[in-house]
Scaffold this active site. Structure first.
Site, PDB file in Angstrom:
ATOM      1  N   GLY A  42       7.087  -7.948   0.656  1.00 33.66           N
ATOM      2  CA  GLY A  42       7.857  -7.242   1.434  1.00 33.66           C
ATOM      3  C   GLY A  42       7.698  -7.530   2.774  1.00 33.66           C
ATOM      4  CG  ASP A  67      11.540  -9.400   1.879  1.00 34.30           C
ATOM      5  OD1 ASP A  67      12.664  -9.549   1.476  1.00 34.30           O
ATOM      6  OD2 ASP A  67      11.193  -8.591   2.458  1.00 34.30           O
ATOM      7  CG  ASP A 137       5.440  -2.254   2.887  1.00 39.60           C
ATOM      8  OD1 ASP A 137       6.123  -1.080   2.629  1.00 39.60           O
ATOM      9  OD2 ASP A 137       5.470  -2.609   4.072  1.00 39.60           O
ATOM     10  CG  HIS A 140       9.366   1.718  -1.013  1.00 36.99           C
ATOM     11  ND1 HIS A 140       9.243   0.536  -0.743  1.00 36.99           N
ATOM     12  CD2 HIS A 140       8.604   2.346  -0.077  1.00 36.99           C
ATOM     13  CE1 HIS A 140       8.188   0.493   0.210  1.00 36.99           C
ATOM     14  NE2 HIS A 140       8.042   1.590   0.700  1.00 36.99           N
ATOM     15  CG  HIS A 165       3.127   1.079   4.059  1.00 39.93           C
ATOM     16  ND1 HIS A 165       4.279   0.901   4.597  1.00 39.93           N
ATOM     17  CD2 HIS A 165       2.343   1.894   4.874  1.00 39.93           C
ATOM     18  CE1 HIS A 165       4.194   1.455   5.950  1.00 39.93           C
ATOM     19  NE2 HIS A 165       3.073   2.157   5.834  1.00 39.93           N
TER      20      HIS A 165
HETATM   21 MG    MG Z   1       6.458   0.140   4.008  1.00 38.01          MG
END
Ligand code: MG
Length: 205
Positions: A42, A67, A137, A140, A165
């Site tokens: 990420g 990413d 990260d 989500h 995170h």
């Molecule tokens: Mg984050």
């Protein structure tokens, strides 16, 4: 702590990373780097890569940052975290890669931070084990976050660190997928080491 020049660049880089979490992430990078290269899932526009990249430089290693740069579900148009600046007007799709490159250029980290463009579970089998730190990260959504964990947890060197995170125990504060990933990591034997805001760091047994 990163120097003032990097802090100024971080302050104008898109993304969400409060100062105490940024400092804790940098610290985790410094602790993990003696065990092997650092890796982040990420990249977005490179905010956390500044902090991890500076840690990698201090230990003479590198940060791999992964990413696909098309944005995760929660950063798409219509979602709370969407930023219209990162939409490519030619296609109407998100493209954060130019922002990442600019951040790394300004921060003088192009020789230390290696961007890898693609889907993290596709890339994981191509990367050697023995990473000093893996920072999760990326997307989500539960399936995406768990797929990132499944792809990378086994790559962390013994004594290396896993950082996650946006971990919120209270559903009122945020989505639960990163918390589910943290619980899974604990169940798998990773040892909780620190919590700063929503950043949790664990040690690989
Ligand atoms: Mg984050």
């Amino acid at each position: 702590m990163i120097d003032d020049e990097l802090r100024a660049i971080a302050a104008r880089t898109k993304g969400f990373l409060p100062e105490d979490e940024a400092a804790a992430l940098h610290e985790a990078g410094l602790r993990g780097a003696p065990h092997g290269p650092l890796l982040e899932v990420g990249s977005y526009c490179g905010l956390s890569a500044i902090h991890l990249g500076a840690a990698a430089r201090e230990h003479g290693t590198v940060l791999l940052t992964i990413d696909h740069h098309r944005g995760s579900e929660e950063t798409q148009p219509g979602w709370e975290h969407h930023d219209p600046d990162v939409v490519d007007p030619r296609t109407g799709r998100m493209d954060t890669l130019p922002f990442l490159r600019r951040t790394l250029e300004e921060a003088g980290l192009e020789d230390v931070v290696v961007p890898i463009i693609g889907d993290s579970p596709t890339i994981a089998p191509l990367i050697r084990d023995g990473l000093g730190l893996v920072f999760i990260d990326g997307g989500h959504a539960l399936d995406v976050a768990m797929a990132d964990y499944d792809a990378w947890a086994g790559h962390v060197a013994s004594g290396g660190l896993l950082a996650i995170h946006d971990v919120f125990e209270d559903p009122a504060q945020g989505g639960q997928a990163p918390f589910d990933v943290w619980r899974r990591a604990v169940a798998d034997g990773f040892q909780p080491r620190s919590t700063h805001g929503s950043l949790r760091v664990l040690t690989c047994p």
